[in-house]
Design an enzyme around this catalytic site. Structure first.
Site, PDB file in Angstrom:
ATOM      1  N   LYS A 197      -1.715  14.288 -15.073  1.00 43.98           N
ATOM      2  CA  LYS A 197      -3.086  13.665 -15.734  1.00 43.98           C
ATOM      3  C   LYS A 197      -3.732  14.388 -13.522  1.00 43.98           C
ATOM      4  O   LYS A 197      -4.275  13.833 -13.127  1.00 43.98           O
ATOM      5  CB  LYS A 197      -3.230  12.352 -14.960  1.00 43.98           C
ATOM      6  CG  LYS A 197      -2.451  11.881 -17.075  1.00 43.98           C
ATOM      7  CD  LYS A 197      -3.198  11.900 -17.687  1.00 43.98           C
ATOM      8  CE  LYS A 197      -2.587  10.985 -18.538  1.00 43.98           C
ATOM      9  NZ  LYS A 197      -3.566  10.742 -20.362  1.00 43.98           N
ATOM     10  N   HIS A 216      -8.684   7.388  -0.549  1.00 43.83           N
ATOM     11  CA  HIS A 216      -7.979   6.047  -0.616  1.00 43.83           C
ATOM     12  C   HIS A 216      -6.610   6.095  -0.053  1.00 43.83           C
ATOM     13  O   HIS A 216      -6.965   4.195   0.153  1.00 43.83           O
ATOM     14  CB  HIS A 216      -9.160   5.430  -1.848  1.00 43.83           C
ATOM     15  CG  HIS A 216      -8.930   3.981  -1.530  1.00 43.83           C
ATOM     16  ND1 HIS A 216      -9.497   3.457  -0.976  1.00 43.83           N
ATOM     17  CD2 HIS A 216      -9.264   3.196  -3.586  1.00 43.83           C
ATOM     18  CE1 HIS A 216      -9.289   2.174  -0.889  1.00 43.83           C
ATOM     19  NE2 HIS A 216      -9.296   1.813  -2.353  1.00 43.83           N
ATOM     20  N   LYS A 260       0.741  -1.125  -0.200  1.00 45.87           N
ATOM     21  CA  LYS A 260      -0.136   0.157  -0.018  1.00 45.87           C
ATOM     22  C   LYS A 260       0.479   0.901  -0.253  1.00 45.87           C
ATOM     23  O   LYS A 260       0.328   2.096  -0.788  1.00 45.87           O
ATOM     24  CB  LYS A 260      -0.999  -0.162   1.058  1.00 45.87           C
ATOM     25  CG  LYS A 260      -2.129  -1.144   1.163  1.00 45.87           C
ATOM     26  CD  LYS A 260      -2.797  -1.259  -0.082  1.00 45.87           C
ATOM     27  CE  LYS A 260      -3.581  -1.961  -0.570  1.00 45.87           C
ATOM     28  NZ  LYS A 260      -3.912  -2.764  -1.804  1.00 45.87           N
TER      29      LYS A 260
END
Length: 262
Positions: free
Chosen positions: A133, A144, A118
């Site tokens: 982007k 998240h 993670k």
């Protein structure tokens, strides 16, 4: 009892003694530093650096990053589910303890590797910024990633295994398909057009995974035989509920509204 004693009690004495000296798990400080550096990079330093530059393509880097994530997800799922006669996760709550049995040690190591993965996933946001982007650096994306990393630290530090193992296995299973999609999409516009129909399905799969995880973890409150305090669900459950709502809103905005447009 002063703050230092409270900190020592909750971080040192209440933590899993098996991870007392593990890298990045000993205290929450490294995790908080990583999050701080992450915020400074994606919101300040990297946008400033890219201000007058052309977007980087990063084609090869992203391809191999996705390949790495596919392999890691597959390895995690394999280790969580084998042997099938006695997997490292449980559909029902099996009593959680800090023991040194082979199964408990396996769960602990898998939880630790899951947490490290993670942390690695934060690089995805860096890739977005370097490619300009900026629309993909959404509240959903950042929230998240950050909260997931914090919760995986929490469960590795205090409750590696138990109901957390099921959620970690399920997340790894979904991420295997998600990164397969990203890898194919990284091959260029032709391949993106071929698989674009699966994009909304991936979002549905993510929502379903989160919904199943929150239902499964509710056993912490409903079943006293879990051996884990209800507090663990009070941390995990509301966060997952928030992410489900954010994903549902993302799905509505990006797929349902598009279908209604003439």
């Amino acid at each position: 009892m002063n703050l230092l004693h409270l900190y020592n009690y909750y971080v040192t004495e209440c933590g899993d003694p098996r991870v007392k000296n593990w890298f990045l798990v000993q205290t929450p400080v490294p995790t908080l530093i990583i999050i701080g550096v992450y915020f400074v990079l994606i919101y300040k330093l990297l946008p400033l650096y890219m201000q007058n530059k052309e977007p980087f393509k990063l084609t090869k880097i992203i391809f191999f990053y996705n390949l790495f994530q596919i392999i890691c997800s597959a390895v995690l799922v394999y280790n969580f589910t084998t042997p099938l006669s006695d997997p490292a996760f449980a559909l029902k709550c099996d009593f959680f303890t800090y023991n040194d049995s082979p199964k408990a040690q396996k769960r602990l190591m898998l939880s630790y590797y899951f947490h490290l993965l993670k942390i690695v996933e934060l690089f995805e946001t860096v890739f977005f910024v370097l490619r300009k982007k900026f629309n993909q650096v959404s509240v959903l994306h950042v929230y998240h990633h950050v909260t997931t990393m914090m919760i995986t630290w929490l469960f590795t530090k205090y409750f590696a295994g138990g109901v957390a193992a099921f959620s970690q296995m399920l997340n790894s299973f979904v991420h295997f398909f998600m990164y397969c999609y990203y890898l194919v999409a990284s091959l260029g516009p032709v391949w993106q057009q071929k698989i674009v129909k699966w994009k909304s399905t991936l979002t549905i799969l993510q929502i379903a995974q989160l919904f199943v995880s929150i239902l499964h973890s509710s056993q912490l409150i409903l079943n006293p035989n879990c051996g884990m305090p209800p507090f663990a669900f009070c941390v995990y459950g509301p966060n997952v509920a928030v992410v489900i709502c954010m994903f549902a809103n993302f799905y509505r905005q990006n797929y349902l509204k598009q279908k209604k447009q003439p």
